[in-house]
Every structure is written in C-alpha cells, then in structure tokens.
Design an enzyme around this catalytic site. Structure first.
Site, PDB file in Angstrom:
ATOM      1  N   GLU A 321     132.922  19.284 212.041  1.00 28.03           N
ATOM      2  CA  GLU A 321     132.104  18.092 211.808  1.00 28.03           C
ATOM      3  C   GLU A 321     131.742  17.937 210.336  1.00 28.03           C
ATOM      4  O   GLU A 321     130.591  17.685 209.979  1.00 28.03           O
ATOM      5  CB  GLU A 321     130.847  18.135 212.686  1.00 28.03           C
ATOM      6  CG  GLU A 321     131.197  18.203 214.165  1.00 28.03           C
ATOM      7  CD  GLU A 321     129.994  18.122 215.103  1.00 28.03           C
ATOM      8  OE1 GLU A 321     130.184  17.698 216.239  1.00 28.03           O
ATOM      9  OE2 GLU A 321     128.876  18.480 214.700  1.00 28.03           O
ATOM     10  N   ASP A 396     131.219  20.398 224.447  1.00 30.58           N
ATOM     11  CA  ASP A 396     130.018  20.279 223.623  1.00 30.58           C
ATOM     12  C   ASP A 396     128.760  20.113 224.472  1.00 30.58           C
ATOM     13  O   ASP A 396     128.145  19.054 224.425  1.00 30.58           O
ATOM     14  CB  ASP A 396     130.201  19.076 222.674  1.00 30.58           C
ATOM     15  CG  ASP A 396     129.259  19.118 221.487  1.00 30.58           C
ATOM     16  OD1 ASP A 396     128.456  20.052 221.413  1.00 30.58           O
ATOM     17  OD2 ASP A 396     129.345  18.212 220.648  1.00 30.58           O
ATOM     18  N   GLU A 424     119.870  17.899 224.517  1.00 29.28           N
ATOM     19  CA  GLU A 424     120.512  16.793 223.807  1.00 29.28           C
ATOM     20  C   GLU A 424     121.271  15.865 224.736  1.00 29.28           C
ATOM     21  O   GLU A 424     121.179  14.653 224.633  1.00 29.28           O
ATOM     22  CB  GLU A 424     121.458  17.369 222.744  1.00 29.28           C
ATOM     23  CG  GLU A 424     122.282  16.309 222.047  1.00 29.28           C
ATOM     24  CD  GLU A 424     123.259  16.876 221.024  1.00 29.28           C
ATOM     25  OE1 GLU A 424     123.279  18.107 220.815  1.00 29.28           O
ATOM     26  OE2 GLU A 424     123.993  16.068 220.427  1.00 29.28           O
TER      27      GLU A 424
HETATM   28  C1  BDP Z   1     126.681  18.560 218.674  1.00 32.95           C
HETATM   29  C2  BDP Z   1     125.411  17.961 218.127  1.00 32.95           C
HETATM   30  C3  BDP Z   1     125.315  18.100 216.629  1.00 32.95           C
HETATM   31  C4  BDP Z   1     125.521  19.557 216.236  1.00 32.95           C
HETATM   32  C5  BDP Z   1     126.827  20.074 216.838  1.00 32.95           C
HETATM   33  C6  BDP Z   1     127.040  21.562 216.610  1.00 32.95           C
HETATM   34  O1  BDP Z   1     125.380  16.582 218.461  1.00 32.95           O
HETATM   35  O2  BDP Z   1     124.060  17.612 216.205  1.00 32.95           O
HETATM   36  O3  BDP Z   1     125.531  19.705 214.859  1.00 32.95           O
HETATM   37  O4  BDP Z   1     126.813  19.896 218.241  1.00 32.95           O
HETATM   38  O5  BDP Z   1     126.888  22.305 217.555  1.00 32.95           O
HETATM   39  O6  BDP Z   1     126.626  18.588 220.066  1.00 32.95           O
HETATM   40  O7  BDP Z   1     127.369  21.964 215.504  1.00 32.95           O
END
Ligand code: BDP
Length: 748
Positions: A321, A396, A424
């Site tokens: 990401e 996720d 979340e």
């Molecule tokens: C996702 C979240 C994000 C996190 C990411 C992670 O939306 O905010 O940074 O996981 O685990 O589910 O790095």
C-alpha cells in the site's frame, strides 16, 4: 523472607493498610468507585455477597509477599489488595509469614524459602507461567501463587482474582498455566498527531505532547488491563509509519512510556519505515545491501536500546500500500527483513515482518494469492529472530475469510498471526460483534500441513514445527474514550484476544462467559442470554455484509456501510474494488479460485484444496470465495443461490433484532449508563444492518435481473441513492472525507 522485614514491618503495615485502603480505592485508576461507565473494564472488583462472601473471606485472610518488594511484586500486591478489598469489603492484613488459615502467599522460589520448599513443579511453567495451589504452611491452609519470575506471579494473581470475580471455588486449587505463545502483542495503528488509523474509540491514548514529563495514569491502568490477560508487548505506532518515531525527541518519550509498562511485563516495539535512513539522515538509498544503510540502522538500533534497554524490536510493513520496501531495489522480502534482524539480534530484539505485501504487478495475479507466492519460496531464508506476521486470512480482515494459506506452508520460518481487534470491516464502533468466534474459527482451521490435526493454532504455537518464537498480534481497538474501546462490548474483543494469545486452544464461549461475569454480573439470568448474544453476533454481520463467502463489499475508503457497486477506476485499483471480489454478472456471482479460475485453492494442502475446489464439498459459508456460481444454482437447502443469498441479508437483520430484544429484557441487571449505551448502539446497528441489506439487494437485483423471492421486501430507495450515500468521516485518520457531500434521502 527476611527481605520483607527489611522494608516493611507487619504491625505498622497492618495499621497503615487499614487507614490506607479507602484512600487506595479512591485514587487507584481502575479501582475508582465511579459510575459504571466502562472505565474499569473487566477489573471492577465489585463487592461479593451471600455465601460466596463467607467462603472467599475464609480463603483470603492475609497477604504474604514472597519476595523483595521489586516493582512487579509491589504491583502484584497492590492488585491483590485492590481486588480483594473491593470484592470482600475489607482490607487484608499484610504478613511476613503465614499466620492464619487462608493466607495468600505470592512470589518466586528465588524470593521465598517457603515457596522453594513447596516443590510446586515450577519447571513446567517456564519464565512467564504460574502455579496456584492450596498448600499447608506451618500447619495452616494457604493459597500459594508462584512463578519463576515476578511477572509470572502477577499473571497468577490476576488469575486468582478472576476465580473470585467469576465465582469459582478457591478452597482447593491446583492450577498450572503457561502461555502457549511467546509474543502476545497489541499493535497500535496510532499516528503521532493523535489520530488513530481505523480507530473508533477517540484519539490515541499516547499523549506525545505530554510525554515524557507527564505520565497519564491511564498508561498504568492500560498496563494492568493488559497484564490481566497476559499481553506482553505493544507496538506504539501505526504500521504506516513516519520517520519521526525514530528520532531522539520521540525516543525520549518512548523511554518514559516503556518504563511505565515494564513492571507489567510489557515491552515496547516500534513500526519502522524502510526508507528511514533517507528521510531522517538524507542517505541516497535505503538499499539493505549498501553498507552505509546497514551502518545507519546499526547506529539507530544502538541508540534505541540506549533509551529503552528492554526494547522489543521492529514491526515492518514494507512493499505494501505504497510503503517502501526491499522490492524497490529488486531484493526479496527476506533480504529486507534480515537487514533489521541482524542489527537487532545482538540485543535480543525481533522483527515482525508483515506478509501483507502486494506483488509488484498487481494486475497480474489474484490479490489473495500474492503473499503466498512472494513468501513461500523464501522459506528458510529468514534469520532466526524474524517472525512473519500473517493476517488471519489471505485478503484483509474481512468478516469471513478462509485461513491464510501461508499458515503451515513455511516449516522453516517463524509465523505469527495478526488479527484486527478494531472492527474496521465489521461495523466499527457501534456494532456489537464479539470476535472470539472469528479468532477461534481461524485458530481451529486445519491446514493439513502435516496431515490431519495441523491447526492454525498449532502452527502459531510452535507445536507443529517446533519454533520457539511464536506469537499473535491484534490491531488494538483502544483509544482515549472513557470506556477505552468505544463501546462496552468492544472491550470483550481486547479481552478475548489476550486470552487466546495465552492459549489459542481456549474456548471463545468460555472466555465470553468470564468476560460477562467480570464486566457485568454473575447472575445466570444475565450471563446466559448475553453470552448467547455474543456468540451469534459475528455471524449476524457476516449475514448482512458478506454472506456465503463474499468479501470486501464495503464502501470505499471508510469501509463503513455497503458498497458492492465500487468498481475499478482512476483512483480505485482493481483489487481494492468490490466488483473485483464479487465477480457478479447476469449469470452468477463469486470468484472462481479453482483450477479453471485463479487456482488459489492450489496454495492449500492437497486435502484442503480438494475440499475448497469441489463445488459440492466446499463449505457453503465460503462458497463464493472459491466458486463462481449461477444465480439459479441449487443450494443444499434446495433453494436457489439467489433466494438463499437474499435470505442471508434478512437473517442478519433478524439476528440483530433478536439481540436487541435480548438486551431490552436485561435492564434490571445493568447500571443505567452501560445499559442505555448498549441499547442505543444496538438500535443503530439494526439501522446499519437494514442499510446493508437494502443496498446490497438493490445492487444484486440490478445485476441478476431476477425477481425478489417471496418474503424479501423491496429496498425502500432506488439503487442510485444507495450508491450516492456515504458516511464521510468514518475512521479515516488525518485524511479528508472519503466522499462528496450528499443531499438525498438517508438510508441509515
Ligand atoms: C487495511 C486497512 C489499512 C491498513 C492496512 C494494513 O484499511 O488502514 O493500513 O490494512 O494492514 O485493512 O496495513
């Protein structure tokens, strides 16, 4: 036990205690006698009544510390005093040896000759476990709480208090317990500006602007709560890390925090950005093969240990990401992880290296396959102090996923599990979802990595492959809200995480019952229905959000509310969109992950792969995860998929209504403040569930073009209204709103 005589004289102590106990109750953080607003969590120590009071008073007549008054043993004593005086309504005298029946002797064999002489078999409990046993000392009946270390004793004291809090008999005890996992860690996704990524309980509890001079009493209260469930590590900052955390300004603050947490057995860890040498010291590269980069990290780690001698290590989110990582230099994840491992090893530090990594060509491969394909070939290439941190599922933190295929696939590599405690993707702050069942489901999943019985629990507790460095990490749901977690029931998820990290084979139901008893009341008329409500709560969100193996159907950005229509676009990578995962079209729905599709099933052991790949044998609650299925497909129930799918949404709503009714009937057992908050949140959850149901049905109707089955009500608004509506600021830290202002009808 001469050490005690040197510091405290029993008679004066007794007098001081009698006077001091009231003051103690007033000033002592979690022990404060305040309104039931949730602050005291599960450590409320409310008065015991009736025959239990008599029994417990007989079993707890005096406290006998068995060891020098070091910080941890002092805190253990304070906890026993707080807990027992709260529950038994009187202060316990302190004695330097057992003088009455019902003495509670606590300490280590090193600190106490009496404990040494009792031959408790402490070798079995390692450095952090404990034994609680009813023994005779000098002809008197006593309860001994012993460990090989002071921290083991503290854990044992909390266990002893829990026995009373949950109304267990304590007259004849023989409890032996040791943590099955070595690292039991809370990951805080807290930013240094006080916001919390995916946090729904107010701002960060770490008050960086006040540190290091002011140490909020909350830190101690937090540490006590963690120690009560065996949590022994805290990652202080967001995995999306900023370099400031590694600068001397913050290291000073971290040192102060670490000193508060230390007596409770909690070590501090940090999330680190891979390119810190560039951002902090303007190096030209962060390439781990560059000697200057390695020297930079070596010096940085030396500096960290100078500030925090018991520092735990690093957590790294790399090549994920947008975060920098070794892939940028054409290097493997192992080369990246080992860079940190080698500089931390001399100090005994560890690297938790996340496998939540994206492939360099995200369009080439099914998203859920990327981590396995990147990491599996590297088995055996990671240094001994690296632990790969796998999310529970391959995607996720969705309401339901199959277990991550990396579990069991890397016999020569340490693997730990990461779960979200923060909800979340499960309704966030206000929904009542007990996650014990989710964690239990994945822990009990059989990977078949070494044949039947190779559960995920056995992979992560090291019993399958014999690793020593084992662990579990939970993304914390803690913030500065008075009730810590945004709602009373969210506290149960912090609680169950700790308990399962101590023993991943424990029962989610039994843990829920303990939590209810400690948090509310032992009255079975309350405990039974509330535990039932908790146990069905997770399936309810699965039903109204992502039934039958669907995943990632939520609104973009906020992840709050439905968004099955979210499709790839200029600002929406395909594998962040909903349509990528549902693959819904006029013929059917679901992601074909069999050999005729992405073949993600092949990442599982053959026995598991065969089951997932078979349309007939695939568990129905994962059907659309693995198969693209015609709308008209006949399910085992005899209904069509279309019919069945829609009924799941309705069932989810019905379960929430059922939970509301249960709670509504329980007001007489709960103080008004916690009762009302929970009732209001359940009302809001029902609206949320109905919104999910209606929006999802409106969308699927537009794709399948099938009529609604009897009993399914048409959505009250047209699809375009659902598509346009969004809650702009749900848990998006720092960033602006995730959607434009919307002026139409409000479906939630
Ligand atoms: C996702 C979240 C994000 C996190 C990411 C992670 O939306 O905010 O940074 O996981 O685990 O589910 O790095």
């Amino acid at each position: 036990m001469t050490h005690l005589d040197n510091t405290l004289r029993p008679r004066s102590v007794r007098a001081a205690l009698a006077l001091g106990v009231t003051a103690l109750l007033i000033v002592s953080g979690l022990g404060t006698a305040r309104a039931a607003d949730g602050y005291r969590l599960w450590l409320r120590y409310v008065p015991v009544h009736g025959h239990w009071l008599e029994r417990y008073r007989q079993a707890a007549t005096e406290l006998v510390p068995g060891g020098p008054a070091q910080p941890t043993l002092r805190d253990t004593q304070a906890e026993l005093e707080r807990g027992l005086s709260g529950m038994l309504g009187r202060a316990l005298p302190l004695a330097h040896r057992v003088t009455t029946n019902g003495a509670i002797l606590f300490g280590t064999p090193r600190g106490s000759a009496v404990i040494r002489s009792l031959r408790l078999g402490l070798a079995r409990v390692g450095s952090q476990g404990y034994v609680i046993r009813t023994v005779r000392v000098d002809g008197r009946r006593a309860t001994v709480i012993a460990g090989n270390s002071d921290i083991g004793v503290l854990y044992g004291a909390f266990r002893f208090l829990r026995l009373m809090q949950t109304r267990r008999a304590v007259r004849s005890l023989d409890i032996v317990s040791r943590p099955k996992l070595r690292f039991r860690i809370l990951d805080f996704w807290d930013n240094l500006n006080g916001t919390v990524e995916r946090g729904y309980a107010g701002s960060s509890i770490w008050k960086w602007n006040e540190l290091p001079q002011y140490l909020s009493p909350r830190y101690t209260a937090f540490a006590r709560a963690c120690a009560s469930i065996g949590i022994n590590g805290v990652v202080l900052n967001n995995v999306n890390a900023t370099p400031y955390i590694l600068t001397p300004l913050y290291l000073g603050k971290i040192a102060a925090l670490a000193a508060v947490l230390r007596p409770y057995g909690i070590r501090v860890y940090l999330s680190v950005p891979f390119n810190a040498p560039m951002t902090i010291s303007h190096l030209k590269t962060a390439n781990p093969l560059d000697p200057a980069v390695r020297a930079w990290w070596r010096a940085k780690v030396a500096q960290i240990y100078h500030y925090v001698p018991n520092f735990g290590g690093f957590l790294a989110k790399a090549d994920s990401e947008g975060e920098p990582g070794p892939a940028q230099y054409g290097l493997t994840q192992a080369q990246g992880a080992n860079l940190f491992a080698r500089v931390l090893a001399p100090y005994g530090g560890i690297v938790m290296w996340r496998t939540f990594v994206y492939s360099t060509n995200p369009h080439s491969e099914d998203r859920v396959m990327q981590a396995y394909d990147i990491f599996k070939p590297l088995d055996g290439k990671f240094d001994a102090n690296v632990i790969l941190q796998n999310k529970n599922g391959p995607l996720d933190f969705q309401p339901r996923e199959p277990f991550n295929p990396l579990f069991g696939a890397m016999p020569k590599t340490n693997e730990m599990m990461e779960v979200e405690i923060t909800k979340e993707y499960l309704g966030q702050q206000t929904s009542l979802v007990y996650l014990g069942t989710l964690y239990e489901e994945v822990l009990r999943s059989d990977t078949w990595a070494r044949g039947r019985g190779s559960s995920v629990a056995r992979v992560i507790d090291g019993s399958l492959y014999g690793e020593r460095d084992t662990g579990m990490a939970g993304v914390a749901n803690i913030g500065s809200d008075r009730n810590w977690c945004g709602s009373i029931f969210n506290q149960s998820n912090w609680y169950v995480f700790g308990r399962l990290a101590w023993n991943p084979n424990a029962s989610a139901r039994a843990i829920a019952a303990d939590w209810v008893r400690m948090t509310f009341t032992n009255n079975p008329a309350f405990v039974r229905p509330v535990v039932h409500m908790m146990m069905i709560s997770r399936e309810a969100v699965v039903d109204y959000m992502d039934p039958l193996g669907l995943a990632s159907q939520m609104a973009a950005g906020t992840h709050f509310g439905p968004g099955p229509w979210v499709h790839p676009g200029p600002h929406m990578p395909p594998d962040w969109s909903s349509t990528y995962y549902s693959r819904a079209n006029a013929e059917g729905i679901g992601f074909n992950r069999t050999a005729t599709g992405s073949d993600a099933v092949s990442q599982y052991a053959p026995h598991v792969a065969a089951k997932f790949a078979s349309l007939r044998r695939c568990p129905q609650d994962l059907l659309l995860w693995f198969h693209h299925v015609p709308w008209t497909y006949r399910m085992r129930s005899g209904r069509t998929l279309w019919d069945s799918l829609l009924r799941h949404y309705q069932r989810g709503v019905d379960t929430v209504k059922h939970m509301r009714r249960i709670w509504a009937g329980l007001s007489r057992y709960v103080d008004p403040q916690r009762f009302r908050m929970t009732a209001a949140f359940l009302a809001s959850q029902q609206l949320n569930a109905e919104w999910w149901r209606d929006a999802s049905i409106a969308y699927w109707e537009s794709i399948s073009h099938l009529p609604l089955p009897p009993g399914i009500a048409p959505p009250p608004f047209p699809l375009k209204d659902y598509e346009a509506f969004c809650v702009p600021y749900a848990g998006i830290s720092g960033a602006g709103p995730a959607c434009p202002p919307y002026n139409g009808p409000v479906p939630y």
